[in-house]
Motif scaffolding. Structure first.
Motif, PDB file in Angstrom:
ATOM      1  N   ASP A   1       0.635  -1.386  -0.044  1.00  0.00           N
ATOM      2  CA  ASP A   1       0.096  -0.034  -0.136  1.00  0.00           C
ATOM      3  C   ASP A   1       0.852   1.276   0.072  1.00  0.00           C
ATOM      4  OD1 ASP A   1      -2.259  -1.472  -0.030  1.00  0.00           O
ATOM      5  OD2 ASP A   1      -2.494  -1.580   2.194  1.00  0.00           O
ATOM      6  N   PHE A   2       2.125   1.123   0.615  1.00  0.00           N
ATOM      7  CA  PHE A   2       2.783   2.340   0.576  1.00  0.00           C
ATOM      8  C   PHE A   2       3.451   2.948  -0.780  1.00  0.00           C
ATOM      9  CE2 PHE A   2       2.747   0.966   4.884  1.00  0.00           C
ATOM     10  CZ  PHE A   2       2.882   1.999   5.730  1.00  0.00           C
ATOM     11  N   ARG A   3       3.311   1.916  -1.662  1.00  0.00           N
ATOM     12  CA  ARG A   3       3.628   2.124  -2.998  1.00  0.00           C
ATOM     13  C   ARG A   3       2.348   2.439  -4.039  1.00  0.00           C
ATOM     14  NH1 ARG A   3       3.623   0.783  -8.003  1.00  0.00           N
ATOM     15  NH2 ARG A   3       2.236  -1.032  -7.512  1.00  0.00           N
ATOM     16  N   GLN A   4       1.609   1.604  -3.875  1.00  0.00           N
ATOM     17  CA  GLN A   4       0.202   1.463  -4.655  1.00  0.00           C
ATOM     18  C   GLN A   4      -0.526   2.991  -4.247  1.00  0.00           C
ATOM     19  OE1 GLN A   4      -1.847  -1.898  -4.516  1.00  0.00           O
ATOM     20  NE2 GLN A   4      -3.928  -0.927  -5.580  1.00  0.00           N
ATOM     21  N   VAL A   5      -0.943   3.137  -3.012  1.00  0.00           N
ATOM     22  CA  VAL A   5      -1.684   4.457  -2.994  1.00  0.00           C
ATOM     23  C   VAL A   5      -1.214   5.599  -3.558  1.00  0.00           C
ATOM     24  CG1 VAL A   5      -2.245   5.803  -0.851  1.00  0.00           C
ATOM     25  CG2 VAL A   5      -2.768   3.457  -0.695  1.00  0.00           C
ATOM     26  N   PRO A   6       0.110   6.063  -3.309  1.00  0.00           N
ATOM     27  CA  PRO A   6       0.455   7.225  -3.961  1.00  0.00           C
ATOM     28  C   PRO A   6       0.477   7.188  -5.413  1.00  0.00           C
ATOM     29  CG  PRO A   6       2.267   6.295  -2.655  1.00  0.00           C
ATOM     30  CD  PRO A   6       1.235   5.562  -2.465  1.00  0.00           C
ATOM     31  N   GLU A   7       0.786   5.788  -5.959  1.00  0.00           N
ATOM     32  CA  GLU A   7       0.866   5.837  -7.736  1.00  0.00           C
ATOM     33  C   GLU A   7      -0.670   6.034  -7.941  1.00  0.00           C
ATOM     34  OE1 GLU A   7       3.697   6.004  -9.178  1.00  0.00           O
ATOM     35  OE2 GLU A   7       4.448   6.048  -7.368  1.00  0.00           O
ATOM     36  N   GLU A   8      -1.440   5.462  -7.411  1.00  0.00           N
ATOM     37  CA  GLU A   8      -2.856   5.776  -7.893  1.00  0.00           C
ATOM     38  C   GLU A   8      -3.206   7.221  -7.776  1.00  0.00           C
ATOM     39  OE1 GLU A   8      -5.333   3.522  -5.450  1.00  0.00           O
ATOM     40  OE2 GLU A   8      -5.066   1.547  -6.162  1.00  0.00           O
ATOM     41  N   LEU A   9      -2.719   8.038  -6.725  1.00  0.00           N
ATOM     42  CA  LEU A   9      -3.121   9.369  -7.006  1.00  0.00           C
ATOM     43  C   LEU A   9      -2.298   9.982  -8.044  1.00  0.00           C
ATOM     44  CD1 LEU A   9      -4.176  11.765  -5.522  1.00  0.00           C
ATOM     45  CD2 LEU A   9      -1.860  11.932  -4.097  1.00  0.00           C
ATOM     46  N   ARG A  10      -1.121   9.653  -8.073  1.00  0.00           N
ATOM     47  CA  ARG A  10      -0.197  10.291  -9.345  1.00  0.00           C
ATOM     48  C   ARG A  10      -0.790  10.111 -10.706  1.00  0.00           C
ATOM     49  NH1 ARG A  10       5.115  10.878  -7.923  1.00  0.00           N
ATOM     50  NH2 ARG A  10       4.942   9.073  -6.632  1.00  0.00           N
TER      51      ARG A  10
ATOM     52  N   GLN B   1       5.528  12.613 -14.590  1.00  0.00           N
ATOM     53  CA  GLN B   1       5.704  14.172 -14.499  1.00  0.00           C
ATOM     54  C   GLN B   1       5.301  14.689 -13.178  1.00  0.00           C
ATOM     55  OE1 GLN B   1       3.776  14.891 -18.341  1.00  0.00           O
ATOM     56  NE2 GLN B   1       5.560  14.119 -19.593  1.00  0.00           N
ATOM     57  N   ILE B   2       4.585  13.782 -12.420  1.00  0.00           N
ATOM     58  CA  ILE B   2       3.812  14.309 -11.191  1.00  0.00           C
ATOM     59  C   ILE B   2       4.468  14.226  -9.915  1.00  0.00           C
ATOM     60  CG2 ILE B   2       1.686  14.260  -9.899  1.00  0.00           C
ATOM     61  CD1 ILE B   2       1.195  15.365 -12.788  1.00  0.00           C
ATOM     62  N   ALA B   3       4.957  15.265  -9.349  1.00  0.00           N
ATOM     63  CA  ALA B   3       5.471  15.003  -7.893  1.00  0.00           C
ATOM     64  C   ALA B   3       4.303  15.388  -7.034  1.00  0.00           C
ATOM     65  CB  ALA B   3       6.607  16.168  -7.778  1.00  0.00           C
ATOM     66  N   LEU B   4       4.089  14.588  -6.019  1.00  0.00           N
ATOM     67  CA  LEU B   4       3.287  14.652  -4.978  1.00  0.00           C
ATOM     68  C   LEU B   4       3.777  15.517  -3.903  1.00  0.00           C
ATOM     69  CD1 LEU B   4       2.248  10.858  -4.951  1.00  0.00           C
ATOM     70  CD2 LEU B   4       1.211  12.713  -6.151  1.00  0.00           C
ATOM     71  N   GLY B   5       2.761  16.360  -3.392  1.00  0.00           N
ATOM     72  CA  GLY B   5       3.399  17.530  -2.451  1.00  0.00           C
ATOM     73  C   GLY B   5       2.339  17.496  -1.403  1.00  0.00           C
ATOM     74  N   ASP B   6       2.325  18.568  -0.620  1.00  0.00           N
ATOM     75  CA  ASP B   6       1.382  18.883   0.490  1.00  0.00           C
ATOM     76  C   ASP B   6       0.674  20.273   0.308  1.00  0.00           C
ATOM     77  OD1 ASP B   6       3.555  20.287   1.364  1.00  0.00           O
ATOM     78  OD2 ASP B   6       3.949  19.077   3.245  1.00  0.00           O
ATOM     79  N   SER B   7       1.154  20.872  -0.697  1.00  0.00           N
ATOM     80  CA  SER B   7       0.703  22.435  -0.859  1.00  0.00           C
ATOM     81  C   SER B   7       1.339  23.039  -2.276  1.00  0.00           C
ATOM     82  CB  SER B   7       1.657  23.218   0.401  1.00  0.00           C
ATOM     83  OG  SER B   7       2.883  22.959   0.174  1.00  0.00           O
ATOM     84  N   THR B   8       0.814  24.232  -2.353  1.00  0.00           N
ATOM     85  CA  THR B   8       1.580  24.929  -3.576  1.00  0.00           C
ATOM     86  C   THR B   8       2.840  25.131  -3.207  1.00  0.00           C
ATOM     87  OG1 THR B   8      -0.801  25.905  -3.984  1.00  0.00           O
ATOM     88  CG2 THR B   8       1.275  26.868  -4.841  1.00  0.00           C
ATOM     89  N   SER B   9       3.249  25.588  -1.991  1.00  0.00           N
ATOM     90  CA  SER B   9       4.493  25.991  -1.504  1.00  0.00           C
ATOM     91  C   SER B   9       5.658  24.927  -1.716  1.00  0.00           C
ATOM     92  CB  SER B   9       4.492  26.537  -0.233  1.00  0.00           C
ATOM     93  OG  SER B   9       3.907  27.759   0.099  1.00  0.00           O
ATOM     94  N   HIS B  10       5.273  23.550  -1.616  1.00  0.00           N
ATOM     95  CA  HIS B  10       5.924  22.623  -1.690  1.00  0.00           C
ATOM     96  C   HIS B  10       6.536  22.407  -3.105  1.00  0.00           C
ATOM     97  CE1 HIS B  10       6.912  18.357  -3.070  1.00  0.00           C
ATOM     98  NE2 HIS B  10       7.527  18.275  -2.146  1.00  0.00           N
ATOM     99  N   GLY B  11       5.540  22.623  -4.256  1.00  0.00           N
ATOM    100  CA  GLY B  11       6.177  22.601  -5.483  1.00  0.00           C
ATOM    101  C   GLY B  11       6.977  23.883  -5.957  1.00  0.00           C
ATOM    102  N   MET B  12       6.728  24.991  -5.567  1.00  0.00           N
ATOM    103  CA  MET B  12       7.506  26.230  -5.776  1.00  0.00           C
ATOM    104  C   MET B  12       8.753  26.284  -5.433  1.00  0.00           C
ATOM    105  SD  MET B  12       5.816  28.687  -7.489  1.00  0.00           S
ATOM    106  CE  MET B  12       4.169  28.946  -8.393  1.00  0.00           C
ATOM    107  N   HIS B  13       8.819  25.628  -4.020  1.00  0.00           N
ATOM    108  CA  HIS B  13      10.282  25.558  -3.607  1.00  0.00           C
ATOM    109  C   HIS B  13      11.164  24.455  -4.115  1.00  0.00           C
ATOM    110  CE1 HIS B  13       8.738  27.883  -0.190  1.00  0.00           C
ATOM    111  NE2 HIS B  13       9.949  28.087  -0.088  1.00  0.00           N
ATOM    112  N   LEU B  14      10.501  23.382  -4.688  1.00  0.00           N
ATOM    113  CA  LEU B  14      11.242  22.149  -5.310  1.00  0.00           C
ATOM    114  C   LEU B  14      11.832  22.711  -6.515  1.00  0.00           C
ATOM    115  CD1 LEU B  14       9.944  20.539  -7.850  1.00  0.00           C
ATOM    116  CD2 LEU B  14       8.405  19.554  -6.242  1.00  0.00           C
ATOM    117  N   ILE B  15      11.237  23.771  -7.138  1.00  0.00           N
ATOM    118  CA  ILE B  15      11.743  24.490  -8.322  1.00  0.00           C
ATOM    119  C   ILE B  15      12.877  25.389  -8.220  1.00  0.00           C
ATOM    120  CG2 ILE B  15      10.951  25.648 -10.505  1.00  0.00           C
ATOM    121  CD1 ILE B  15       8.296  24.266 -10.396  1.00  0.00           C
ATOM    122  N   ALA B  16      12.168  26.311  -7.056  1.00  0.00           N
ATOM    123  CA  ALA B  16      13.410  27.459  -6.819  1.00  0.00           C
ATOM    124  C   ALA B  16      14.792  26.862  -6.366  1.00  0.00           C
ATOM    125  CB  ALA B  16      12.596  28.419  -5.821  1.00  0.00           C
TER     126      ALA B  16
END
Length: 417
Positions: free
Chosen positions: A60-69, A82-97
């Protein structure tokens, strides 16, 4: 054009999953989208799993996030890789910055007055010589010509918000993206106030990164989010962490866990938030996404716009000034307005005779008092909206009806308190 008096069958079926909101009208999805009943049931299931954890399988630790992705990839027309899973908008902005390799003198373009999550990650790069330039569009909405004029040889990134939280204005991503492509500039877009209410196909729209939270128009729990990263951008990013469970991806289960080899072949999973299986959030958000995708984002967008059109048409313009667009491509599902009494107060403060003009916080309070009072009046009448930056914000989404819109209008047009 969709008739706001009659919901299409798919919309009606999805809307039946929401509410009844204790008899209130929830018009604040731009702050928090409600969970549909299927997501509530998924939340209960997640709690039950944790209460009896032998029911949680290692897989489940692999399958659950992969279904969401996979669902998020379907939402934006991309690939799960091409989909990175996050917890907010800020997570995505920071991973790029934080993931790009910067040089002294590089520039990032942002918009003055934009949502902080879109701006702050770039400002923290100043110690590395990266300059953040805030653009002030003449008409309040950035045009392709203005963006093109602002780009310099040192511009690396343009970071914008698709639908502005404070004005409800929607940017033309196709036009802005075309400018960035010609100039070799990355276009990074905060889509948190749009996805779920506006369709997006990244295979056709010239953007390099789409960043969103999941708890507004996507109707997921708080603490959810994701990023879509264009493949050539993904290749340029350096991961900022080494999450041990991500390092196990594709290497079997949890029976062998002492391997501390640092892998560089994880692709987008190297950028996932820690604990991407997070059952309490992921399971209900997965249910919400399935509901939205089953209804069809195009159909949801048409229904939302029909509701907004009814609201705008019924609004007394002598009493209220629309801050958000009344129509056209720039109109979103955020209807932002001000009581005209506040505009008159602001004008009086600006044009008062010398020695009598109110300034500072007192003047600002006077220039928002009537709108804030309307917000309180709506809340007392069972209509939940938002008061932001001196304006009233009404958010309409797929679970609303024409009767809901009429109730909001009636509350707005009631005598002032």
């Amino acid at each position: 054009m969709t008739d706001p008096d009659t919901a299409p069958p798919g919309i009606a079926a999805a809307a039946a999953e929401f509410g009844p909101f204790e008899g209130r009208v929830w018009c604040n999805t731009a702050h928090q989208g409600p969970l549909p009943r299927s997501a509530v049931e998924a939340s209960r299931h997640a709690v039950a799993l944790k209460a009896v954890p032998h029911r949680i399988a290692d897989e489940d630790f692999r399958q659950v996030p992969e279904e969401l992705r996979a669902l998020l990839a379907e939402l934006v027309g991309g690939s799960p890789e091409q989909i990175a899973l996050g917890d907010s908008t800020s997570h995505g902005m920071h991973l790029i910055a934080n993931g790009l390799r910067w040089q002294d003198g590089d520039e990032v373009l942002v918009l003055a007055g934009d949502y902080p999550a879109t701006v702050l990650p770039w400002r923290r790069l100043a110690p590395y010589g990266v300059r953040t330039t805030a653009l002030r569009p003449a008409g309040g909405l950035l045009t392709a010509a203005e963006l093109e004029a602002a780009i310099t040889p040192r511009t690396r990134v343009a970071a914008v918000t698709w639908v502005d939280s404070f004005t409800g204005r929607a940017l033309d991503l196709d036009a802005l993206g075309a400018v960035c492509r010609r100039s070799g500039v990355l276009l990074v877009v905060n889509t948190s106030q749009a996805l779920g209410a506006r369709p997006l196909d990244v295979s056709r729209t010239p953007v390099d990164a789409v960043v969103s939270c999941g708890y507004k128009w996507l109707c997921g729990p708080y603490g959810t989010g994701f990023s879509w990263l264009r493949p050539d951008l993904l290749e340029r990013l350096t991961p900022q962490h080494a999450y041990w469970l991500a390092m196990r991806y594709g290497h079997g289960g949890l029976d062998r866990m002492r391997d501390t080899v640092l892998r560089d072949d994880l692709g987008v999973r190297a950028f996932d938030v820690f604990c991407p299986a997070d059952f309490l959030n992921v399971l209900p958000w997965t249910a919400s996404l399935r509901l939205l995708l089953a209804a069809g984002v195009d159909e949801v967008a048409a229904w939302d716009q029909a509701l907004v059109g009814r609201f705008v048409a019924g609004l007394d313009r002598d009493r209220y000034r629309l801050v958000s667009p009344a129509g056209g491509a720039g109109r979103s599902t955020l209807v932002v307005l001000r009581d005209r009494a506040d505009d008159r107060a602001a004008a009086d403060n600006a044009d008062g005779a010398e020695g009598t003009t109110r300034t500072g916080s007192a003047a600002r309070t006077e220039a928002t008092a009537a709108t804030e009072a309307r917000h309180r009046q709506l809340t007392a009448a069972g209509v939940d909206t938002a008061f932001r930056e001196g304006a009233l914000r009404v958010s309409l989404h797929l679970f609303h009806t024409a009767a809901d819109v009429d109730r909001v209008l009636a509350a707005l047009h009631a005598p002032a308190p």
